[in-house]
Structures are given as structure tokens and as C-alpha cells.
Design a protein around this motif. Structure first.
Motif, short mmCIF file in Angstrom:
data_model
loop_
_atom_site.label_atom_id
_atom_site.label_comp_id
_atom_site.label_asym_id
_atom_site.label_seq_id
_atom_site.Cartn_x
_atom_site.Cartn_y
_atom_site.Cartn_z
N GLY A 149 0.82 -1.22 0.00
CA GLY A 149 0.00 0.00 0.00
C GLY A 149 0.85 1.26 0.00
O GLY A 149 0.56 2.24 -0.70
N ARG A 150 1.96 1.24 0.73
CA ARG A 150 2.82 2.42 0.77
C ARG A 150 3.52 2.62 -0.57
O ARG A 150 3.65 3.74 -1.06
N ASP A 151 3.97 1.53 -1.16
CA ASP A 151 4.61 1.60 -2.47
C ASP A 151 3.63 2.18 -3.49
O ASP A 151 3.98 3.03 -4.32
N GLU A 152 2.38 1.75 -3.40
CA GLU A 152 1.35 2.21 -4.34
C GLU A 152 1.14 3.73 -4.21
O GLU A 152 1.05 4.45 -5.21
N ILE A 153 1.10 4.21 -2.96
CA ILE A 153 0.87 5.65 -2.75
C ILE A 153 2.12 6.45 -3.16
O ILE A 153 2.00 7.53 -3.76
N ALA A 154 3.30 5.89 -2.90
CA ALA A 154 4.53 6.58 -3.31
C ALA A 154 4.58 6.72 -4.83
O ALA A 154 4.97 7.76 -5.37
N ARG A 155 4.16 5.66 -5.53
CA ARG A 155 4.13 5.71 -7.00
C ARG A 155 3.17 6.79 -7.50
O ARG A 155 3.49 7.53 -8.43
N ALA A 156 2.00 6.83 -6.90
CA ALA A 156 1.01 7.84 -7.31
C ALA A 156 1.57 9.24 -7.06
O ALA A 156 1.41 10.15 -7.88
N THR A 157 2.26 9.40 -5.94
CA THR A 157 2.84 10.71 -5.60
C THR A 157 3.84 11.14 -6.66
O THR A 157 3.85 12.29 -7.11
N LYS A 158 4.67 10.18 -7.08
CA LYS A 158 5.67 10.50 -8.11
C LYS A 158 4.99 10.91 -9.41
O LYS A 158 5.41 11.87 -10.08
N GLU A 159 3.94 10.18 -9.76
CA GLU A 159 3.23 10.47 -11.02
C GLU A 159 2.63 11.88 -10.99
O GLU A 159 2.75 12.64 -11.94
N ASP A 190 -13.83 1.06 -4.00
CA ASP A 190 -13.16 0.64 -2.76
C ASP A 190 -13.86 -0.60 -2.19
O ASP A 190 -15.08 -0.73 -2.31
N PRO A 191 -13.11 -1.49 -1.56
CA PRO A 191 -13.75 -2.68 -0.98
C PRO A 191 -14.64 -2.29 0.20
O PRO A 191 -14.22 -1.54 1.08
N GLU A 192 -15.85 -2.81 0.22
CA GLU A 192 -16.73 -2.59 1.38
C GLU A 192 -16.29 -3.48 2.54
O GLU A 192 -16.49 -3.15 3.69
N LEU A 193 -15.70 -4.65 2.19
CA LEU A 193 -15.37 -5.65 3.20
C LEU A 193 -13.95 -6.17 2.98
O LEU A 193 -13.61 -6.57 1.87
N ILE A 194 -13.14 -6.13 4.04
CA ILE A 194 -11.79 -6.71 3.98
C ILE A 194 -11.69 -7.82 5.03
O ILE A 194 -12.00 -7.59 6.20
N TRP A 209 -4.92 3.06 1.01
CA TRP A 209 -5.75 4.18 0.53
C TRP A 209 -7.21 3.74 0.40
O TRP A 209 -8.12 4.44 0.83
N GLN A 210 -7.41 2.57 -0.17
CA GLN A 210 -8.77 2.11 -0.51
C GLN A 210 -9.58 1.70 0.71
O GLN A 210 -10.80 1.59 0.64
N SER A 211 -8.91 1.44 1.85
CA SER A 211 -9.62 0.87 3.00
C SER A 211 -10.15 1.91 3.97
O SER A 211 -10.61 1.55 5.06
N ALA A 212 -10.11 3.18 3.58
CA ALA A 212 -10.49 4.26 4.51
C ALA A 212 -11.81 3.97 5.22
O ALA A 212 -11.94 4.21 6.41
N TYR A 213 -12.80 3.46 4.48
CA TYR A 213 -14.10 3.16 5.10
C TYR A 213 -14.53 1.70 4.91
O TYR A 213 -15.72 1.39 4.96
N SER A 214 -13.54 0.83 4.72
CA SER A 214 -13.89 -0.59 4.60
C SER A 214 -14.26 -1.15 5.96
O SER A 214 -13.73 -0.72 6.98
N GLU A 215 -15.13 -2.14 5.95
CA GLU A 215 -15.42 -2.91 7.16
C GLU A 215 -14.43 -4.07 7.22
O GLU A 215 -14.26 -4.79 6.24
N TYR A 216 -13.80 -4.25 8.37
CA TYR A 216 -12.85 -5.36 8.53
C TYR A 216 -13.53 -6.54 9.20
O TYR A 216 -14.39 -6.37 10.06
N TYR A 217 -13.13 -7.72 8.78
CA TYR A 217 -13.60 -8.95 9.43
C TYR A 217 -12.39 -9.83 9.69
O TYR A 217 -11.65 -10.16 8.76
N PHE A 218 -12.17 -10.14 10.96
CA PHE A 218 -11.03 -10.98 11.34
C PHE A 218 -11.53 -12.32 11.87
O PHE A 218 -12.54 -12.37 12.57
N THR A 219 -10.83 -13.38 11.50
CA THR A 219 -11.18 -14.70 12.04
C THR A 219 -9.89 -15.48 12.31
O THR A 219 -8.88 -15.26 11.63
N ASP A 220 -9.96 -16.38 13.30
CA ASP A 220 -8.79 -17.20 13.62
C ASP A 220 -8.56 -18.33 12.62
O ASP A 220 -7.50 -18.95 12.61
N VAL A 221 -9.55 -18.61 11.80
CA VAL A 221 -9.41 -19.69 10.81
C VAL A 221 -8.20 -19.40 9.92
O VAL A 221 -8.00 -18.27 9.49
N LEU A 222 -7.38 -20.40 9.68
CA LEU A 222 -6.22 -20.22 8.80
C LEU A 222 -6.66 -20.32 7.34
O LEU A 222 -7.61 -21.06 7.03
#
Ligand code: IPE
Ligand code: IPE
Ligand code: MG
Length: 248
Positions: A149-159, A190-194, A209-222
Motif C-alpha cells: 500500500g505504501r509503495d502504491e501511494i509513493a508511486r502515485a505521488t511521483k506520477e 473501494d472494498p466494502e469488506l476486507i 488508501w482504498q480501505s479508509a471506510y472498509s469494514e474489517y472482518y477478522f477470524t482465527d481460521v487459517l
């Protein structure tokens, strides 16, 4: 519609009229899955790649429009060379298969990330499969490969800085939209769900950048154990969230 028809365990409760259009997944936990079984980490990646096929098919079946998966981060090069090689081989296998499948299953396949560090062969395969699937109208799958994500934003900044330097725009004209239009996801909402399996509660540089308002879902399942029913559970959780976007 295989899974959709057979597997109605929680899907009955999922509101099919309120599905997220874009789901993103951090496919994590392959190594621990293998370790638990006394297997090499690469065995976990192999089963994880099968899980990806199953979940992508399931998402297509139930009508998810976009699926973005984190397959290899800009930080994953730190791993032992044999593990990196095994992951790259699995990706090659998947792309080879995708050549046959994208048209049959109406899948649009794209890759996000810096390709220049990948092997020329892999890069060529990625370009070709993207081209072949470009006009498909089913699910749009984005595989994040050497993505950060940081690389992506750095690239956009350069452009954007280059556009300012060349006199194409002024500094005052820089907008959020311009940044959104300069990153890998420019044609994708943007993804609604991550979703992050494996019990880790962090982004690990995914879609910053895209996750500013995404809903996160975490689970212990591998990830290798992640079945369509886990996706149902994540969607159900998403449907019970109150999304306010800063409003009331
Ligand atoms: C995710 O599983 C796959 C990649 C990062 C390529 P891991 O390999 O990170 O599995 P764990 O987190 O070590 O269990
Ligand atoms: C994130 O998982 C990257 C992918 C799943 C491709 P990692 O396993 O690399 O993340 P950390 O190191 O636990 O934060
Ligand atoms: Mg991990």
C-alpha cells in the motif's frame, strides 16, 4: 452455481440484495497451517492456492463483482528463497490454468503491484492473461503480487509530482480523486469488506488508501481451512454493521 446450491448453511441468512460489491482478502496463515501438520510451509501455500480457487469461484457464483486478494507483499521477499520460489511457481500454475478458464467462467483477471521484480516469464504471462480476460463481464479478480500500500501511494505521488513539474497541473489542483485515479485500483470501487484470516489483527500494508471506510472482518481460521461458509459469516457480519462514513 455449485456451492451456492449445495451450501445453504448460513447463506440463508445472508441478504442477497445487500452483498458487498467488492471483497478483499489477506490470504494469511498458510505457514502455520503447514507447521501444525508437521509439513513444510510450502505445503501450506499449495493448499492456500486451492482455497483461493474455491473462494473465487464461490464469489463469482453468488454475484460478488470484485474480489481482491493479497498473494505476495513487497515485504515477503524477506522470506527464504525456496519459499519465495514455491509461491512464484504456484502463481505461475494458477495463471496457466487461468488462460483456459477466464473465458469459460467469464472472469476478468488483473494484477496489482510492482511487476518489475518478478521474472520476465511471469510478467509476460500476467500481461497476456490480463489481455485475454479484459472484456470478461463476470467477477473481476485482482491478485496483489509484490504489492504494498505504501509503495502504491509513493508511486502515485511521483506520477502527480511529475505532472506538476511538467506544468500539466498546479499544486492546488491536486485532489483525492487524482490520487484514486493514479493507483492500481483506479477502475475499481473501494472494498466494502476486507477479510483477514489467521488471527492477525493488522493490515500488513494492504490497500491503505482504498480501505479508509472498509469494514474489517477478522477470524482465527487459517487460510487453507477457509471454506465458503467462512465467507458467508464474513458477509453476515458486514451486513450487521452500521456504516456511517462520518455521518450520524
Ligand atoms: C500467507 O501465509 C501467504 C503469504 C504471505 C505469501 P503465510 O505464509 O504468511 O502464513 P503464516 O502467517 O506464516 O502462517
Ligand atoms: C500479509 O501477510 C501478506 C500476504 C498475505 C500476502 P504476512 O504474513 O506477510 O504479514 P505479517 O508479516 O504477518 O504482518
Ligand atoms: Mg503470515
Amino acid at each position: 452455481m455449485s456451492w451456492f446450491k449445495k451450501k445453504k448453511v448460513t447463506l440463508e441468512k445472508v441478504d442477497m440484495s445487500n452483498l458487498p460489491s467488492h471483497i478483499a482478502i489477506i490470504m494469511d496463515g498458510n505457514g502455520r497451517w503447514a507447521k501444525k501438520r508437521g509439513l513444510p510451509r510450502t505445503a501450506g501455500h499449495k493448499v492456500g492456492s486451492e482455497t483461493f480457487r474455491t473462494i473465487a469461484t464461490y464469489c463469482n457464483d453468488i454475484g460478488i463483482k470484485y474480489l481482491t486478494v493479497y498473494a505476495f507483499s513487497t515485504e515477503n521477499w524477506k522470506r527464504p528463497q525456496d519459499e519465495v520460489d514455491a509461491i512464484m511457481n504456484l502463481l505461475e500454475e494458477y495463471i496457466l490454468e487461468a488462460f483456459e478458464k477466464v473465458r469459460k467462467d467469464n472472469i476478468k483477471l488483473t494484477f496489482w503491484g510492482d511487476r518489475t521484480r518478478l521474472s520476465p516469464k511471469l510478467q509476460q504471462m500476467m500481461n497476456e492473461v490480463e489481455e485475454k480476460s479484459r472484456d470478461m463481464t463476470g467477477i473481476h479478480v485482482n491478485v496483489c503480487l509484490n504489492y504494498g500500500g505504501r509503495d502504491e501511494i509513493a508511486r502515485a505521488t511521483k506520477e502527480i509530482a511529475t505532472a506538476v513539474k511538467n506544468g500539466e497541473i498546479s499544486v492546488d489542483e491536486i485532489t483525492e480523486q487524482m490520487i484514486s485515479d493514479s493507483i492500481y485500483s483506479k477502475d475499481v470501487p473501494d472494498p466494502e469488506l476486507i477479510i483477514r484470516p489467521s488471527g492477525e489483527i493488522r493490515t500488513s500494508n494492504f490497500l491503505l488508501w482504498q480501505s479508509a471506510y472498509s469494514e474489517y472482518y477478522f477470524t482465527d481460521v487459517l487460510w487453507p481451512d477457509f471454506k465458503p461458509i467462512e465467507l458467508d459469516r464474513a458477509i453476515l457480519a458486514y451486513q450487521n454493521r452500521s456504516r456511517r462514513f462520518g455521518g450520524v
